[in-house]
Design an enzyme around this catalytic site. Structure first.
Site, PDB file in Angstrom:
ATOM      1  N   GLN A  66       0.775  -1.248   0.000  1.00  7.16           N
ATOM      2  CA  GLN A  66       0.000   0.000   0.000  1.00  7.16           C
ATOM      3  C   GLN A  66       0.805   1.297   0.000  1.00  7.16           C
ATOM      4  O   GLN A  66       0.492   2.235  -0.747  1.00  7.16           O
ATOM      5  CB  GLN A  66      -0.957   0.016   1.204  1.00  7.16           C
ATOM      6  CG  GLN A  66      -1.885   1.210   1.167  1.00  7.16           C
ATOM      7  CD  GLN A  66      -2.800   1.361   2.357  1.00  7.16           C
ATOM      8  OE1 GLN A  66      -3.341   2.412   2.590  1.00  7.16           O
ATOM      9  NE2 GLN A  66      -2.996   0.314   3.131  1.00  7.16           N
ATOM     10  N   GLU A 188       1.130  -1.240   8.199  1.00  2.00           N
ATOM     11  CA  GLU A 188       0.325  -0.099   8.650  1.00  2.00           C
ATOM     12  C   GLU A 188       0.235   0.084  10.171  1.00  2.00           C
ATOM     13  O   GLU A 188       0.642   1.092  10.723  1.00  2.00           O
ATOM     14  CB  GLU A 188      -1.089  -0.257   8.065  1.00  2.00           C
ATOM     15  CG  GLU A 188      -2.142   0.688   8.596  1.00  2.00           C
ATOM     16  CD  GLU A 188      -1.911   2.123   8.172  1.00  2.00           C
ATOM     17  OE1 GLU A 188      -1.655   2.374   7.002  1.00  2.00           O
ATOM     18  OE2 GLU A 188      -2.008   3.014   9.045  1.00  2.00           O
ATOM     19  N   ASP A 217       0.454   3.802   5.985  1.00  2.00           N
ATOM     20  CA  ASP A 217       0.757   3.467   4.594  1.00  2.00           C
ATOM     21  C   ASP A 217       0.456   4.624   3.648  1.00  2.00           C
ATOM     22  O   ASP A 217       1.351   5.188   3.031  1.00  2.00           O
ATOM     23  CB  ASP A 217      -0.083   2.262   4.155  1.00  2.00           C
ATOM     24  CG  ASP A 217       0.531   0.953   4.620  1.00  2.00           C
ATOM     25  OD1 ASP A 217       1.737   0.932   4.887  1.00  2.00           O
ATOM     26  OD2 ASP A 217      -0.195  -0.041   4.701  1.00  2.00           O
ATOM     27  N   GLY A 296      -8.358  20.252  19.424  1.00  2.00           N
ATOM     28  CA  GLY A 296      -8.026  21.641  19.118  1.00  2.00           C
ATOM     29  C   GLY A 296      -8.515  22.543  20.232  1.00  2.00           C
ATOM     30  O   GLY A 296      -8.858  22.074  21.320  1.00  2.00           O
ATOM     31  N   GLY A 297      -8.585  23.835  19.963  1.00  2.00           N
ATOM     32  CA  GLY A 297      -8.955  24.800  21.008  1.00  2.00           C
ATOM     33  C   GLY A 297     -10.462  24.973  21.175  1.00  2.00           C
ATOM     34  O   GLY A 297     -10.899  25.716  22.055  1.00  2.00           O
TER      35      GLY A 297
END
Ligand code: CAO
Length: 475
Positions: A66, A188, A217, A296-297
């Site tokens: 892959q 993977e 991959d 995140g924020g």
């Protein structure tokens, strides 16, 4: 005498050609001067009709499974001529893995090897090596993702390749970079685990989790493609190739960099946006798994929608972005939360996220995920429906943009593939079916490498490009 005349004739022709090309250079120089930056004048052809971005780039593709195939498929979509070298009789192992249609190449293979040409060559056969030598001389990039040392064992060391073709870029995917694990074979999920992704994925109470997105991959293949294009760009200045190496561990870490960010923040106190903070659960020494927290924020969570009891994908990802907090309060029927000091500011909300999301979920459970999508987006609240692969396969807009493409295959019929996710306004993507094993062997030998029909017949008889005849071996 006649010879001298001929020679003089040839010499004057060469001189004339040299003068012509000098004039061309002067012309180019003046046109580039006018344009600045040493670039040719902007093409006058309409956008999309000035050739493909990587037209003229030829790739010797030694990739399999892959990671490597993802990279070379993207380069092929961008217009490169990708010649995939496969072992005679066997080919890329994925041709036969996870087969859904008997005797046809699997989707595992077909969806990773579109727009390529396939040539079978036994690289361990002397005649096979002769063919490879000729391919090396005329290709721009050799891409491989063999186990560490396999390319060298074939005799294709960097020194060897570079001597044959100093302009060649040799690009490799390996599991690990130089260090204690450099000799390991990697798939993977090994990369997801070693790159820090698995330890930070999943729920706090549960074990580490790998993700369905193939960040080890396909993610590394993408990194490699960028490395190759950069090396091609640099070669325009230096005239020489270079090695490009992407380790899967590095690629995964690059994609998980926000978690290394959090690891360092942890030294300065708890991670207040993680729901475990609001739940009063102390943090350990390493970044914990954060379930469906946003990363995140802007605090967020995954919420049930109408029909969740029977549909495993009836969910929406809901982001409580600070600027639209008022709109959220109005939608869910809690207008007082706009001014209540316990809810009015992002900081005040952090310890109460569980309660807030439970309240929002009371509302989302009254609507389908698509209704929530429409209602929220109308007032700029960012939300994302959980789309199943079935819904994606049937999505008309993804078909229209060429992100999902249907192609026709001679032995398996029509199948869906993912087209080019990178859209270039002047280079339409070239998305075609994958090749059959060795489909282009004769074509590449004759048209690209200039072998004659009798030479090809001789090579075939030698066994360098054809599978050993099992019936003869048994006799
Ligand atoms: N002619 C003759 N021999 C060929 C050939 C050809 N055309 N193509 C491949 N081979 C040979 C190689 O020379 C190698 O032989 P030796 O080991 O005797 O030198 C052999 O085939 C197998 O190569 P491999 O070791 O790469 O393959 P594997 O199936 O044992 O391992 C993998 C697969 C993926 C674990 C390994 O290639 C690897 O670690 N690659 C780097 C990391 C990577 O890309 N992983 C992602 C895989 S996708 O999940």
């Amino acid at each position: 005498m006649a010879n001298k005349k001929q020679k003089n004739g040839k010499a004057s022709k060469v001189r004339a050609a040299a003068k012509k090309s000098a004039r061309k250079v002067v012309k180019l120089a003046s046109s580039t001067k006018a344009n600045g930056n040493g670039l040719p004048k902007p093409s006058s052809k309409p956008y999309g009709q000035a050739g493909l971005a990587l037209q003229g780039v030829r790739i010797l593709d030694f990739t399999h499974v892959q990671s490597g195939p993802t990279c070379t498929q993207l380069l092929a979509y961008m217009g490169a001529d990708v010649i995939k070298v496969e072992r005679p009789g066997a080919g890329d192992i994925t041709r036969g893995q996870l087969r859904d249609v008997p005797n046809a190449d699997s989707l595992y293979f077909t969806m990773l090897n579109g727009t390529k040409r396939s040539i079978t060559i036994d690289s361990k056969h002397p005649k096979g090596m002769d063919i490879l030598n000729r391919l090396i001389k005329i290709c721009d990039v050799l891409v491989e993702n063999f186990a560490p040392g396999a390319l060298d064992r074939m005799g294709l060391t960097w020194e060897y390749v570079h001597k044959l073709n100093p302009r060649m870029i040799v690009a490799s995917v390996k599991g690990f970079g130089p260090g204690p694990y450099e000799d390991c074979k990697v798939y993977e999920n090994v990369a997801q685990c070693a790159g820090g992704a698995a330890s930070t994925t999943g729920f706090r109470e549960g074990p580490p989790l790998v993700t369905g997105a193939q960040i080890g991959d396909s993610g590394t293949g993408l990194h490699l493609a960028l490395g190759i294009v950069s090396a091609l760009y640099q070669r325009n200045r230096t005239g020489r190739g270079q090695k490009v190496l992407c380790a899967m561990q590095d690629g995964v870490l690059n994609l998980a960099r926000v978690k290394l960010r959090d690891q360092q923040r942890l030294a300065h106190g708890p991670l207040t946006e993680y729901s475990q903070f609001g739940e009063g659960v102390p943090f350990g020494k390493a970044v914990p798994r954060a379930g469906n927290d946003s990363g995140g924020g802007q605090p967020a969570w995954l919420l049930k929608c109408k029909g969740w009891e029977s549909d495993p994908d009836a969910y929406i990802y809901f982001i409580t972005q600070a600027p639209v907090w008022g709109a959220i309060c109005d939608l869910i029927g809690e207008p007082t939360w706009k001014t209540d000091p316990d809810y009015a500011t992002p900081k005040a909300r952090l310890p109460r996220l569980k309660k807030i999301f439970a309240r929002i979920e009371d509302w989302t459970m009254t609507k389908t995920k698509f209704e929530v999508m429409d209602i929220c987006n109308a007032v700029d609240i960012p939300v994302g429906p959980i789309l199943s692969m079935k819904e994606i396969a049937e999505d008309e807009s993804l078909r229209k943009t060429g992100t999902v493409v249907e192609v026709d295959h001679p032995t398996r019929g029509k199948y869906l593939t993912v087209g080019n996710p990178i859209k270039l306004s002047d280079s339409p993507a070239k998305v075609e079916r994958s090749p059959l094993l060795g489909e282009h062997t004769d074509e590449v030998l004759s048209k690209v490498l200039g072998y004659s029909a009798s030479q090809i017949a001789e090579i075939k008889a030698s066994g360098a490009i054809t599978a050993p005849d099992k019936s003869k071996a048994a006799a």
